[in-house]
Design a protein around this motif. Structure first.
Motif, mmCIF file in Angstrom:
data_model
loop_
_atom_site.group_PDB
_atom_site.id
_atom_site.type_symbol
_atom_site.label_atom_id
_atom_site.label_comp_id
_atom_site.label_asym_id
_atom_site.label_seq_id
_atom_site.Cartn_x
_atom_site.Cartn_y
_atom_site.Cartn_z
ATOM 1 N N ILE A 17 0.826 -1.203 0.000
ATOM 2 C CA ILE A 17 0.000 0.000 0.000
ATOM 3 C C ILE A 17 0.860 1.252 0.000
ATOM 4 N N GLU A 19 3.895 1.861 -1.165
ATOM 5 C CA GLU A 19 4.496 2.151 -2.470
ATOM 6 C C GLU A 19 3.456 2.712 -3.440
ATOM 7 N N GLN A 20 2.272 2.121 -3.450
ATOM 8 C CA GLN A 20 1.249 2.600 -4.373
ATOM 9 C C GLN A 20 0.751 3.990 -3.998
ATOM 10 N N LEU A 21 0.736 4.309 -2.719
ATOM 11 C CA LEU A 21 0.388 5.671 -2.310
ATOM 12 C C LEU A 21 1.449 6.656 -2.781
ATOM 13 N N ARG A 23 3.340 6.340 -5.405
ATOM 14 C CA ARG A 23 3.175 6.493 -6.853
ATOM 15 C C ARG A 23 1.977 7.370 -7.195
ATOM 16 N N ARG A 24 0.867 7.189 -6.511
ATOM 17 C CA ARG A 24 -0.337 7.947 -6.850
ATOM 18 C C ARG A 24 -0.220 9.411 -6.423
ATOM 19 N N LEU A 45 12.514 3.336 -7.071
ATOM 20 C CA LEU A 45 11.406 4.285 -7.100
ATOM 21 C C LEU A 45 11.866 5.664 -7.562
ATOM 22 N N THR A 198 -1.184 -7.793 -0.561
ATOM 23 C CA THR A 198 0.170 -7.240 -0.510
ATOM 24 C C THR A 198 1.114 -8.299 0.048
ATOM 25 N N LEU A 222 -4.798 -4.991 -4.874
ATOM 26 C CA LEU A 222 -4.148 -3.775 -4.400
ATOM 27 C C LEU A 222 -4.600 -2.541 -5.172
ATOM 28 N N GLN A 223 -4.637 -2.624 -6.497
ATOM 29 C CA GLN A 223 -5.016 -1.441 -7.274
ATOM 30 C C GLN A 223 -6.470 -1.043 -7.037
ATOM 31 N N ILE A 226 -6.387 0.936 -3.846
ATOM 32 C CA ILE A 226 -5.827 2.282 -4.041
ATOM 33 C C ILE A 226 -6.832 3.190 -4.737
ATOM 34 N N ASP A 227 -7.517 2.666 -5.743
ATOM 35 C CA ASP A 227 -8.527 3.469 -6.441
ATOM 36 C C ASP A 227 -9.624 3.915 -5.474
#
Length: 273
Positions: A17, A19-21, A23-24, A45, A198, A222-223, A226-227
């Protein structure tokens, strides 16, 4: 969310989570500082995300935690948002001493509760200073649906996440004592994820699902999480402040249940939650 968050520190931003935060938030044009223990992942990254700042340190090394926090504040005096996300999860039985060593229990508590508490101590005064001067400031802490709805497969994890939930409530109450500007501008947001796909449970996922049997439930992709997280993040209150909790899936269910029960008790006491 867009106007409120400008420079954000994501603690635990190299996997899952976190890492995806990273990125977003980066994709949405925010200044992002990511931290983690794994320098190789941080370097990857930084190479992929132009302008991303990184800081490598272990949040369970308490002897250096305060100095790392001070260094970040010195380098980024305009930091207005801190997101504390790092953590680990173990599955064990109290009735089977061979299922986990005492040191692993200690490490889980250190990563999931002690470190977040010390990080709040390190960054809260800076964020409060911004808020009292009229600049919106935000502190995110990641708990879990399991912090409000514990399950015996992960006893220590559930207990530490319940502690993070209490930490968020306590901090909001202290902010309420700090004056109207602080109350208006300093948001504490509890992130309450459901079971998400995850690396968190990679060591014990198969065994845990097998133990659950026909009651086993799959993790949320995961995606998808995040969405839904960012959709909820954009649903601000009428005054522009962020929601007190961002729950998705089971996380949303347990948050609403808490608000409709214990939240009402706090209201009777006239206390901020």
């Amino acid at each position: 969310m867009a106007s409120r968050i400008n420079t954000i520190l994501v603690v635990g931003g190299t996997a899952g989570i976190g890492e995806q935060l990273v990125r977003r938030f980066h994709a949405s044009g925010k200044k992002v500082i990511a931290t983690g223990r794994n320098q190789a992942r941080l370097a990857t990254l930084a190479q992929e995300l132009n302008g991303l700042e990184t800081r490598q340190f272990d949040i369970t090394d308490f002897s250096t935690l305060q100095s790392h926090a001070a260094g970040i504040l010195e380098d980024f005096p305009d930091l207005d948002t801190v997101l504390i996300n790092a953590g680990i999860q173990k599955s064990f039985s109290f009735f089977d001493p061979s299922s986990i060593a005492a040191g692993e229990i200690e490490r889980e508590i250190a990563a999931n509760l002690t470190a977040p508490t010390l990080l709040v101590q390190a960054f809260a005064p800076h964020l409060l200073s911004l808020a009292t001067k009229g600049t919106p400031a935000t502190l995110f802490v990641t708990s879990s649906a399991l912090g409000l709805l514990p399950m015996g497969f992960w006893p220590n994890y559930c207990a530490t996440k319940a502690g993070v939930h209490a930490l968020a409530l306590s901090l909001r109450q202290q902010i309420a004592f700090a004056g109207e500007e602080a109350k208006k501008n300093f948001n504490v947001v509890e992130i309450v994820p459901p079971y998400v796909d995850t690396e968190l449970d990679k060591e014990h996922r198969e065994a845990t699902l097998a133990a659950m049997g026909e009651n086993a439930f799959p993790p949320m992709p995961l995606q998808e999480y995040i969405d839904q997280f960012f959709k909820a993040l954009d649903e601000t209150e009428t005054d522009g402040s962020l929601k007190k909790e961002i729950g998705v899936g089971t996380g949303a269910m347990v948050v609403q249940t808490w608000r409709d029960s214990f939240g009402k008790v706090y209201e009777q006491f006239g206390m901020a939650t």
